[in-house]
Design a protein around this motif. Structure first.
Motif, PDB file in Angstrom:
ATOM      1  N   THR A  47       3.671  -0.592  -0.506  1.00 39.87           N
ATOM      2  CA  THR A  47       2.921   0.549  -1.028  1.00 39.87           C
ATOM      3  C   THR A  47       2.109   0.168  -2.256  1.00 39.87           C
ATOM      4  OG1 THR A  47       4.902   1.188  -2.270  1.00 39.87           O
ATOM      5  CG2 THR A  47       4.525   2.297  -0.160  1.00 39.87           C
ATOM      6  N   PHE A  48       2.518  -0.898  -2.967  1.00 36.97           N
ATOM      7  CA  PHE A  48       1.797  -1.300  -4.178  1.00 36.97           C
ATOM      8  C   PHE A  48       0.367  -1.718  -3.856  1.00 36.97           C
ATOM      9  CE2 PHE A  48       4.545  -4.729  -2.672  1.00 36.97           C
ATOM     10  CZ  PHE A  48       3.692  -5.811  -2.547  1.00 36.97           C
ATOM     11  N   ILE A  49       0.148  -2.350  -2.698  1.00 33.53           N
ATOM     12  CA  ILE A  49      -1.212  -2.722  -2.292  1.00 33.53           C
ATOM     13  C   ILE A  49      -1.964  -1.489  -1.794  1.00 33.53           C
ATOM     14  CG2 ILE A  49      -2.561  -4.067  -0.627  1.00 33.53           C
ATOM     15  CD1 ILE A  49      -0.422  -6.237  -0.790  1.00 33.53           C
ATOM     16  N   LEU A  50      -1.283  -0.681  -0.985  1.00 36.79           N
ATOM     17  CA  LEU A  50      -1.906   0.547  -0.464  1.00 36.79           C
ATOM     18  C   LEU A  50      -2.374   1.433  -1.607  1.00 36.79           C
ATOM     19  CD1 LEU A  50      -2.532   2.433   1.941  1.00 36.79           C
ATOM     20  CD2 LEU A  50      -0.182   3.305   1.739  1.00 36.79           C
ATOM     21  N   ASN A  51      -1.545   1.589  -2.643  1.00 35.37           N
ATOM     22  CA  ASN A  51      -1.907   2.463  -3.761  1.00 35.37           C
ATOM     23  C   ASN A  51      -3.100   1.934  -4.550  1.00 35.37           C
ATOM     24  OD1 ASN A  51       0.161   4.237  -3.163  1.00 35.37           O
ATOM     25  ND2 ASN A  51       1.611   3.329  -4.592  1.00 35.37           N
ATOM     26  N   GLN A  52      -3.230   0.622  -4.650  1.00 35.76           N
ATOM     27  CA  GLN A  52      -4.416   0.054  -5.299  1.00 35.76           C
ATOM     28  C   GLN A  52      -5.665   0.379  -4.489  1.00 35.76           C
ATOM     29  OE1 GLN A  52      -4.196  -4.160  -6.025  1.00 35.76           O
ATOM     30  NE2 GLN A  52      -3.165  -3.913  -7.986  1.00 35.76           N
ATOM     31  N   ILE A  53      -5.589   0.149  -3.182  1.00 38.04           N
ATOM     32  CA  ILE A  53      -6.750   0.356  -2.308  1.00 38.04           C
ATOM     33  C   ILE A  53      -7.202   1.814  -2.347  1.00 38.04           C
ATOM     34  CG2 ILE A  53      -7.482   0.400   0.112  1.00 38.04           C
ATOM     35  CD1 ILE A  53      -5.687  -2.132   0.489  1.00 38.04           C
ATOM     36  N   THR A  54      -6.264   2.746  -2.162  1.00 37.82           N
ATOM     37  CA  THR A  54      -6.645   4.164  -2.127  1.00 37.82           C
ATOM     38  C   THR A  54      -7.145   4.632  -3.494  1.00 37.82           C
ATOM     39  OG1 THR A  54      -4.334   4.818  -2.519  1.00 37.82           O
ATOM     40  CG2 THR A  54      -5.080   4.703  -0.226  1.00 37.82           C
ATOM     41  N   GLY A  55      -6.549   4.102  -4.567  1.00 36.82           N
ATOM     42  CA  GLY A  55      -7.008   4.480  -5.896  1.00 36.82           C
ATOM     43  C   GLY A  55      -8.435   4.041  -6.155  1.00 36.82           C
ATOM     44  N   LEU A  56      -8.789   2.851  -5.685  1.00 34.63           N
ATOM     45  CA  LEU A  56     -10.153   2.354  -5.871  1.00 34.63           C
ATOM     46  C   LEU A  56     -11.149   3.119  -5.005  1.00 34.63           C
ATOM     47  CD1 LEU A  56      -9.239  -1.423  -6.028  1.00 34.63           C
ATOM     48  CD2 LEU A  56     -10.310  -0.109  -7.884  1.00 34.63           C
ATOM     49  N   ILE A  57     -10.734   3.505  -3.805  1.00 32.50           N
ATOM     50  CA  ILE A  57     -11.604   4.321  -2.946  1.00 32.50           C
ATOM     51  C   ILE A  57     -11.853   5.682  -3.593  1.00 32.50           C
ATOM     52  CG2 ILE A  57     -11.749   5.521  -0.717  1.00 32.50           C
ATOM     53  CD1 ILE A  57     -10.213   3.125   0.490  1.00 32.50           C
ATOM     54  N   GLU A  58     -10.788   6.269  -4.171  1.00 31.84           N
ATOM     55  CA  GLU A  58     -10.937   7.570  -4.839  1.00 31.84           C
ATOM     56  C   GLU A  58     -11.928   7.499  -5.997  1.00 31.84           C
ATOM     57  OE1 GLU A  58      -6.870   8.538  -5.778  1.00 31.84           O
ATOM     58  OE2 GLU A  58      -6.789  10.046  -4.180  1.00 31.84           O
ATOM     59  N   LYS A  59     -12.070   6.306  -6.596  1.00 30.36           N
ATOM     60  CA  LYS A  59     -13.015   6.142  -7.699  1.00 30.36           C
ATOM     61  C   LYS A  59     -14.437   5.875  -7.200  1.00 30.36           C
ATOM     62  CE  LYS A  59     -11.769   4.095 -11.487  1.00 30.36           C
ATOM     63  NZ  LYS A  59     -11.689   5.288 -12.346  1.00 30.36           N
ATOM     64  N   GLY A  60     -14.637   5.939  -5.874  1.00 29.46           N
ATOM     65  CA  GLY A  60     -15.973   5.796  -5.311  1.00 29.46           C
ATOM     66  C   GLY A  60     -16.362   4.388  -4.922  1.00 29.46           C
ATOM     67  N   ASN A  61     -15.402   3.460  -4.912  1.00 34.59           N
ATOM     68  CA  ASN A  61     -15.698   2.083  -4.524  1.00 34.59           C
ATOM     69  C   ASN A  61     -15.658   1.920  -3.007  1.00 34.59           C
ATOM     70  OD1 ASN A  61     -15.673   0.636  -7.276  1.00 34.59           O
ATOM     71  ND2 ASN A  61     -13.759   1.789  -7.313  1.00 34.59           N
ATOM     72  N   GLU A  62     -16.390   0.926  -2.528  1.00 34.90           N
ATOM     73  CA  GLU A  62     -16.378   0.586  -1.106  1.00 34.90           C
ATOM     74  C   GLU A  62     -15.395  -0.572  -0.919  1.00 34.90           C
ATOM     75  OE1 GLU A  62     -19.427  -1.214   2.271  1.00 34.90           O
ATOM     76  OE2 GLU A  62     -20.247  -0.242   0.471  1.00 34.90           O
ATOM     77  N   VAL A  63     -14.374  -0.362  -0.091  1.00 31.12           N
ATOM     78  CA  VAL A  63     -13.304  -1.349   0.053  1.00 31.12           C
ATOM     79  C   VAL A  63     -13.174  -1.794   1.505  1.00 31.12           C
ATOM     80  CG1 VAL A  63     -10.823  -1.782  -0.191  1.00 31.12           C
ATOM     81  CG2 VAL A  63     -12.017  -0.388  -1.902  1.00 31.12           C
ATOM     82  N   ASP A  64     -13.135  -3.108   1.714  1.00 34.77           N
ATOM     83  CA  ASP A  64     -12.802  -3.695   3.020  1.00 34.77           C
ATOM     84  C   ASP A  64     -11.486  -4.454   2.875  1.00 34.77           C
ATOM     85  OD1 ASP A  64     -15.121  -2.754   4.239  1.00 34.77           O
ATOM     86  OD2 ASP A  64     -16.253  -4.591   3.850  1.00 34.77           O
ATOM     87  N   ILE A  65     -10.713  -4.485   3.970  1.00 33.89           N
ATOM     88  CA  ILE A  65      -9.405  -5.144   3.965  1.00 33.89           C
ATOM     89  C   ILE A  65      -9.402  -6.234   5.033  1.00 33.89           C
ATOM     90  CG2 ILE A  65      -6.908  -4.802   4.239  1.00 33.89           C
ATOM     91  CD1 ILE A  65      -7.701  -1.693   3.769  1.00 33.89           C
ATOM     92  N   TYR A  66      -8.958  -7.426   4.666  1.00 34.99           N
ATOM     93  CA  TYR A  66      -8.831  -8.538   5.606  1.00 34.99           C
ATOM     94  C   TYR A  66      -7.355  -8.942   5.637  1.00 34.99           C
ATOM     95  CZ  TYR A  66     -13.891  -8.714   5.223  1.00 34.99           C
ATOM     96  OH  TYR A  66     -15.229  -8.384   5.255  1.00 34.99           O
ATOM     97  N   ALA A  67      -6.780  -8.975   6.845  1.00 34.15           N
ATOM     98  CA  ALA A  67      -5.334  -9.170   6.935  1.00 34.15           C
ATOM     99  C   ALA A  67      -4.942  -9.689   8.307  1.00 34.15           C
ATOM    100  CB  ALA A  67      -4.619  -7.850   6.672  1.00 34.15           C
ATOM    101  N   ASN A  68      -3.699 -10.130   8.402  1.00 46.08           N
ATOM    102  CA  ASN A  68      -3.095 -10.372   9.706  1.00 46.08           C
ATOM    103  C   ASN A  68      -2.615  -9.032  10.258  1.00 46.08           C
ATOM    104  OD1 ASN A  68      -3.267 -13.293   9.714  1.00 46.08           O
ATOM    105  ND2 ASN A  68      -1.686 -13.254   8.131  1.00 46.08           N
ATOM    106  N   PRO A  69      -2.598  -8.872  11.575  1.00 46.40           N
ATOM    107  CA  PRO A  69      -2.126  -7.601  12.142  1.00 46.40           C
ATOM    108  C   PRO A  69      -0.670  -7.331  11.768  1.00 46.40           C
ATOM    109  CG  PRO A  69      -3.222  -8.946  13.812  1.00 46.40           C
ATOM    110  CD  PRO A  69      -3.030  -9.815  12.617  1.00 46.40           C
ATOM    111  N   SER A  70      -0.358  -6.059  11.586  1.00 47.60           N
ATOM    112  CA  SER A  70       1.023  -5.642  11.368  1.00 47.60           C
ATOM    113  C   SER A  70       1.555  -5.066  12.674  1.00 47.60           C
ATOM    114  CB  SER A  70       1.092  -4.578  10.276  1.00 47.60           C
ATOM    115  OG  SER A  70       2.364  -3.987  10.227  1.00 47.60           O
ATOM    116  N   HIS A  71       2.815  -5.351  12.961  1.00 43.40           N
ATOM    117  CA  HIS A  71       3.405  -4.852  14.207  1.00 43.40           C
ATOM    118  C   HIS A  71       4.349  -3.678  13.957  1.00 43.40           C
ATOM    119  CE1 HIS A  71       1.574  -8.241  16.186  1.00 43.40           C
ATOM    120  NE2 HIS A  71       2.163  -9.069  15.348  1.00 43.40           N
ATOM    121  N   GLU A  72       4.288  -3.112  12.742  1.00 42.44           N
ATOM    122  CA  GLU A  72       5.134  -1.955  12.446  1.00 42.44           C
ATOM    123  C   GLU A  72       4.574  -0.709  13.129  1.00 42.44           C
ATOM    124  OE1 GLU A  72       5.658  -1.565   8.245  1.00 42.44           O
ATOM    125  OE2 GLU A  72       6.679  -3.489   8.046  1.00 42.44           O
ATOM    126  N   LEU A  73       5.479   0.105  13.650  1.00 37.94           N
ATOM    127  CA  LEU A  73       5.059   1.301  14.390  1.00 37.94           C
ATOM    128  C   LEU A  73       4.757   2.461  13.449  1.00 37.94           C
ATOM    129  CD1 LEU A  73       7.595   1.143  17.377  1.00 37.94           C
ATOM    130  CD2 LEU A  73       5.215   0.349  17.304  1.00 37.94           C
TER     131      LEU A  73
END
Length: 409
Positions: A16-42
Motif C-alpha cells: 500500500t505504501f507504493i499505491l498511496n504514493q501513486i494515488t497521492g501524486l495523481i490527486e495533485k494533478g500529476n500524470e503517472v505511468d506504472i511499469y511493473a511485472n504482472p501480479s497474480h493476486e486476485l
C-alpha cells in the motif's frame, strides 16, 4: 509533472505504501505511468479501480522456467518491435554491454525494453527498490526513457540482494542516479557505507493515509477476551512463527487470548502445521489476505498488534512495516522487535514494546504485560497516533515527495 514509477509487481495488496504514493501524486494533478511485472493476486485495493490504475500500467514481459522458450520469445520480441520501431534493434545492440554491467542476461533485454516503445520522456523516473533503479539506468542508457532518476531503498534490496550479488551492484546507479530515498536513517547509513554520495541521499519515509485509519481508544472487552493481530506476508523475515510460539506460551495459562494472522505466502502450510503441533488451533487463526477496508475492520476490533520481524537466514530484512504505522494511527499499542528501522517508529515503552529478534520469551513477556495492564493501552495508543500523524502521514509525505521532485526536475 509527468512521472514514471518502476516497481516490482503491481498491484500488490501488501504494498500500500507504493499505491498511496501513486494515488497521492495523481490527486495533485500529476500524470503517472506504472511499469511493473504482472501480479497474480486476485484481490486488489479499491483505489486501484477508483483511480483506474490498470490503464496506467505497462507490464514487462514475463519469463519462463524453460530457457529455450525464453530465447524464442526474446527473438520474437526483437523481430516484432524492430519492424514497428527501426531504432529498437540499434538500442539492443548498444545495450549488450550495458546488460553485462547490470548483470542481466542478454536475452532479457527485449523483455525489459519493449514496454518503453516508443521512447518515453518523463520529468521524474521513480524506481522502488534498488534493482529497479539498475533497470532504470539501463533504460536510460538505451535511450528508451528520459528524466531525473530517483531510487527508493526499502530493505531486501540492501540486505539479501547484496549478499546474493556477491559484490556491490549499485556502483553505476550511485554514479548516474540523481537522488536516493532510503525509507529510514538505518538504510541511509547503509547506502553511505556502500559508497553512495551523502549529498544525493534524502530519507523519505513510507506512510499511511491517516484519514483511513482513524484513532479509536482501546478498552478491555466485556468478556475479557484480548484480540491480538499480526498482518504480514508469510515469509521468514516477518517472524510470524515467533509470534505464534509466544502466543502458545501465554495460552497455557491464559485462555482468553485470540490471535488472528492476516496474510499469505510460502510459509502458510508450515505455519499451519506449527499451530497444530503447539495445540493452539482454537487460539491462533490464519485468515489469509484481506483488502484494506477489511484490514481496517480487523484492526478496529483488535487490542494489540504484534509484528515480530527478524533477519532471515539469507540476510533479508524489513524496512519499517507499514502495518505498524496503520495500527498506531488507530490507537493500538504494538509489540515488535529491535529490527532494521522499526525503533525509528516504535518508541519502546511509550508507543508499545520492542523485544530482541527471535526471543519468544521476551515477546511473551511484553504481550503479557499489555494483557495485564489494559490501563496503559489508551496512553500508548494516543502517543503512537500522535507520532504517526507527525512523521508518517502519507499526505504530508506526498507533499514532501512532490517538493523533492520539483527540486531536481
Amino acid at each position: 509533472m509527468k512521472i514514471a514509477f518502476i516497481v516490482n509487481n503491481f498491484p500488490v495488496l501488501s504494498q500500500t505504501f507504493i499505491l498511496n504514493q501513486i494515488t497521492g501524486l495523481i490527486e495533485k494533478g500529476n500524470e503517472v505511468d506504472i511499469y511493473a511485472n504482472p501480479s497474480h493476486e486476485l484481490k486488489v485495493h479499491a483505489d486501484v479501480n477508483n483511480f483506474n490504475l490498470m490503464k496506467r500500467t505497462y507490464y514487462f514481459h514475463t519469463t519462463s522456467k524453460n530457457p529455450f522458450v525464453n530465447l524464442l520469445k526474446s527473438l520474437r520480441l526483437i523481430l516484432e518491435n524492430s519492424l514497428k520501431y527501426p531504432k529498437f534493434l540499434y538500442c539492443l545492440v548498444k545495450g549488450f554491454q550495458h546488460a553485462k554491467e547490470a548483470s542481466l542476461p542478454i536475452w532479457m533485454l527485449p523483455y525489459i525494453a519493449a514496454p518503453f516503445l516508443p521512447a518515453k520522456n518523463y520529468d521524474i523516473i521513480h524506481c522502488h527498490f534498488g534493482p529497479n533503479g539498475i533497470k532504470g539506468i539501463l533504460l536510460k542508457k538505451l535511450g528508451l526513457i528520459q528524466g531525473k532518476l530517483i531510487t527508493s531503498f526499502h530493505g531486501y534490496d540492501i540486505t539479501y540482494y547484496l549478499e546474493k550479488s556477491g559484490k556491490n551492484p549499485y556502483e553505476d546507479l550511485f554514479e548516474i542516479g540523481d537522488l536516493f530515498l532510503p525509507i529510514s536513517e538505518h538504510w541511509k547509513n547503509k547506502l553511505i557505507e556502500l559508497g553512495c554520495n551523502e549529498n544525493k541521499i534524502i530519507v523519505h519515509r513510507m506512510g499511511v493515509d491517516c484519514r483511513k485509519f482513524s484513532f479509536t481508544p482501546r478498552y478491555p472487552s466485556d468478556d475479557g477476551q484480548v484480540q491480538i493481530v499480526t498482518i504480514a506476508r508469510l515469509v521468514e523475515k516477518k517472524g510470524v512463527e515467533y509470534g505464534i510460539r509466544a502466543i502458545a506460551k501465554l495460552a497455557k495459562t491464559n485462555h482468553k487470548i485470540e490471535y488472528n494472522i492476516i496474510g499469505d505466502g510460502p510459509l502458510m502450510g508450515y505455519l499451519q502445521e506449527r499451530i497444530k503441533q503447539l495445540g493452539v488451533e482454537n487460539t491462533v487463526k490464519l485468515l489469509g489476505w484481506k483488502q484494506q477496508d477489511e484490514v481496517v475492520e480487523i484492526l478496529n476490533n483488535s487490542h494489540i498488534l504484534l509484528a515480530p520481524s527478524v533477519t532471515s537466514k539469507d540476510g533479508d530484512q524489513e524496512g519499517i512495516p507499514v502495518v505498524l504505522m496503520e495500527a498506531m494511527a488507530m490507537g493500538l499499542p504494538v509489540v515488535s522487535t529491535q529490527h532494521s528501522g522499526i525503533p525509528e517508529l516504535v518508541k519502546d515503552a511509550i508507543t508499545g514494546f520492542l523485544a530482541p529478534e527471535r526471543d519468544v520469551d521476551a515477546l511473551a513477556e511484553r504481550l503479557n504485560y499489555l494483557i495485564e495492564h489494559s490501563e496503559d493501552w489508551l496512553k500508548m495508543g494516543e502517543a503512537g497516533c500522535r507520532y504517526v500523524e507527525e512523521h508518517y502521514n502519507i499526505n504530508k509525505l506526498n507533499e514532501d515527495l512532490f517538493n523533492i521532485y520539483k527540486m531536481i526536475a
